[in-house]
Design a protein around this motif. Structure first.
Motif, short mmCIF file in Angstrom:
data_model
loop_
_atom_site.label_atom_id
_atom_site.label_comp_id
_atom_site.label_asym_id
_atom_site.label_seq_id
_atom_site.Cartn_x
_atom_site.Cartn_y
_atom_site.Cartn_z
N LEU A 192 9.72 -5.87 -58.53
CA LEU A 192 8.41 -5.41 -58.99
C LEU A 192 8.23 -3.91 -58.72
O LEU A 192 7.67 -3.19 -59.55
CB LEU A 192 7.30 -6.23 -58.32
CG LEU A 192 7.26 -7.71 -58.71
CD1 LEU A 192 6.24 -8.46 -57.87
CD2 LEU A 192 6.99 -7.87 -60.19
N GLU A 193 8.70 -3.43 -57.57
CA GLU A 193 8.61 -2.01 -57.26
C GLU A 193 9.45 -1.17 -58.21
O GLU A 193 9.00 -0.12 -58.68
CB GLU A 193 9.06 -1.76 -55.82
CG GLU A 193 8.10 -2.26 -54.77
CD GLU A 193 8.65 -2.12 -53.36
OE1 GLU A 193 9.61 -1.33 -53.16
OE2 GLU A 193 8.14 -2.79 -52.46
N VAL A 194 10.66 -1.62 -58.51
CA VAL A 194 11.52 -0.89 -59.44
C VAL A 194 10.89 -0.87 -60.84
O VAL A 194 10.87 0.16 -61.52
CB VAL A 194 12.94 -1.48 -59.47
CG1 VAL A 194 13.76 -0.92 -60.62
CG2 VAL A 194 13.64 -1.22 -58.14
N ALA A 195 10.36 -2.01 -61.27
CA ALA A 195 9.70 -2.07 -62.58
C ALA A 195 8.51 -1.12 -62.62
O ALA A 195 8.29 -0.42 -63.62
CB ALA A 195 9.27 -3.49 -62.89
N ALA A 196 7.75 -1.06 -61.54
CA ALA A 196 6.61 -0.14 -61.49
C ALA A 196 7.08 1.31 -61.56
O ALA A 196 6.44 2.14 -62.22
CB ALA A 196 5.81 -0.37 -60.21
N CYS A 197 8.18 1.64 -60.90
CA CYS A 197 8.73 3.00 -60.97
C CYS A 197 9.15 3.34 -62.39
O CYS A 197 8.86 4.43 -62.90
CB CYS A 197 9.93 3.15 -60.04
SG CYS A 197 9.52 3.29 -58.31
N VAL A 198 9.83 2.42 -63.04
CA VAL A 198 10.32 2.68 -64.40
C VAL A 198 9.15 2.80 -65.37
O VAL A 198 9.06 3.76 -66.14
CB VAL A 198 11.29 1.57 -64.84
CG1 VAL A 198 11.62 1.68 -66.31
CG2 VAL A 198 12.56 1.62 -63.99
N TRP A 199 8.24 1.83 -65.34
CA TRP A 199 7.11 1.88 -66.26
C TRP A 199 6.17 3.03 -65.94
O TRP A 199 5.61 3.65 -66.85
CB TRP A 199 6.34 0.56 -66.24
CG TRP A 199 7.09 -0.52 -66.95
CD1 TRP A 199 7.76 -1.56 -66.37
CD2 TRP A 199 7.29 -0.65 -68.36
NE1 TRP A 199 8.37 -2.32 -67.33
CE2 TRP A 199 8.08 -1.79 -68.57
CE3 TRP A 199 6.89 0.10 -69.46
CZ2 TRP A 199 8.47 -2.20 -69.82
CZ3 TRP A 199 7.27 -0.33 -70.72
CH2 TRP A 199 8.05 -1.46 -70.90
N GLY A 200 6.01 3.34 -64.66
CA GLY A 200 5.18 4.48 -64.28
C GLY A 200 5.76 5.79 -64.79
O GLY A 200 5.03 6.69 -65.20
N GLY A 201 7.08 5.90 -64.77
CA GLY A 201 7.74 7.11 -65.27
C GLY A 201 7.65 7.24 -66.78
O GLY A 201 7.65 8.34 -67.32
N LEU A 202 7.55 6.11 -67.47
CA LEU A 202 7.45 6.16 -68.92
C LEU A 202 6.06 6.60 -69.39
O LEU A 202 5.92 7.26 -70.40
CB LEU A 202 7.77 4.78 -69.53
CG LEU A 202 9.21 4.33 -69.47
CD1 LEU A 202 9.34 2.92 -70.02
CD2 LEU A 202 10.10 5.27 -70.27
N PHE A 203 5.04 6.19 -68.65
CA PHE A 203 3.67 6.41 -69.11
C PHE A 203 2.95 7.55 -68.43
O PHE A 203 1.82 7.85 -68.76
CB PHE A 203 2.86 5.12 -68.94
CG PHE A 203 3.36 4.01 -69.81
CD1 PHE A 203 3.39 4.14 -71.19
CD2 PHE A 203 3.83 2.83 -69.26
CE1 PHE A 203 3.86 3.13 -72.00
CE2 PHE A 203 4.30 1.81 -70.06
CZ PHE A 203 4.32 1.95 -71.44
N SER A 204 3.56 8.18 -67.46
CA SER A 204 2.91 9.32 -66.81
C SER A 204 3.92 10.45 -66.65
O SER A 204 5.12 10.24 -66.69
CB SER A 204 2.33 8.92 -65.45
OG SER A 204 3.36 8.76 -64.51
N ARG A 205 3.41 11.61 -66.43
CA ARG A 205 4.29 12.77 -66.25
C ARG A 205 4.75 12.91 -64.80
O ARG A 205 5.56 13.74 -64.47
CB ARG A 205 3.54 14.05 -66.66
CG ARG A 205 3.10 14.04 -68.09
CD ARG A 205 4.25 14.44 -68.96
NE ARG A 205 3.81 14.55 -70.34
CZ ARG A 205 4.53 14.17 -71.36
NH1 ARG A 205 5.71 13.65 -71.17
NH2 ARG A 205 4.07 14.30 -72.59
N ASN A 206 4.20 12.10 -63.91
CA ASN A 206 4.55 12.18 -62.48
C ASN A 206 5.97 11.65 -62.25
O ASN A 206 6.41 10.70 -62.89
CB ASN A 206 3.57 11.37 -61.63
CG ASN A 206 2.17 11.93 -61.72
OD1 ASN A 206 1.96 13.06 -62.13
ND2 ASN A 206 1.20 11.12 -61.34
N GLU A 207 6.65 12.26 -61.33
CA GLU A 207 7.99 11.83 -60.96
C GLU A 207 7.87 10.61 -60.05
O GLU A 207 7.34 10.70 -58.94
CB GLU A 207 8.70 12.97 -60.22
CG GLU A 207 10.17 12.77 -60.02
CD GLU A 207 10.97 12.99 -61.30
OE1 GLU A 207 12.04 12.39 -61.40
OE2 GLU A 207 10.52 13.73 -62.16
#
Length: 175
Positions: free
Chosen positions: A76-91
């Motif tokens: 779940l954490e890895v999925a959040a990192c991947v999806w978060g990186g796709l939808f936001s400009r934050n690293e």
């Protein structure tokens, strides 16, 4: 002799569950295969307490349940990192490597530790030394969680008589 009997039981169980067909011909092939593997293993002198740790069988299901929960949480954490990186400009992903010291003394404990680290999404055990494991993580929080020592304590309780383990701290930061 008890290790040989236990190895026979484990191999027969694996063969029966994977086969799915229980005709006399196939059962005899299975029996011949299991006996052949046991003869080879005994000739290689690998049927012993290290290759088949019977003392772990009572506590291993509890460890597997704990590890399964860690794997799901890490997924779940890895999925959040991947999806978060796709939808936001934050690293969201910050790959880093670090040597994590370990107090595990047995080879079995070190192997379980390294394999558990690698099974947990977002972390990979790269190298195992006598007193440390080189870990590559997708995020800094993955390394921080390992440095807290929860996984090491679980494995100490599983593999070694004395499960007194203090928290570990990283030595070399390569981030």
């Amino acid at each position: 002799m008890r290790y040989t009997i236990c190895l026979f039981a484990v191999l027969a169980f694996i063969w029966l569950t994977n086969s799915g067909l229980y005709t006399p011909l196939l059962l005899s092939f299975g029996l011949i295969s299991v006996v052949f593997v046991i003869l080879i293993a005994r000739r290689m002198k690998v049927v012993d307490g290290e290759s088949l740790p019977l003392e772990l069988w009572a506590t291993l299901p509890g460890y597997y349940l704990w590890l399964w929960r860690k794997i799901v949480a890490s997924n779940l954490e890895v999925a959040a990192c991947v999806w978060g990186g796709l939808f936001s400009r934050n690293e969201t992903i910050s790959p880093c490597s670090e040597r994590i010291p370990t107090k595990l003394n047995t080879d079995l404990g070190k192997v379980l530790y390294a394999n558990s680290i690698t099974l947990t999404p977002g972390t990979v055990a790269i190298d195992v030394d006598d007193d440390s494991v080189l870990v590559h993580a997708l995020t800094r929080s993955g390394l921080d969680e390992l440095k807290q020592g929860e996984m090491e304590k679980q494995i100490l309780a599983l593999t070694e008589k004395n499960s007194d383990s203090s928290t570990t701290t990283g030595q070399k930061n390569e981030c």
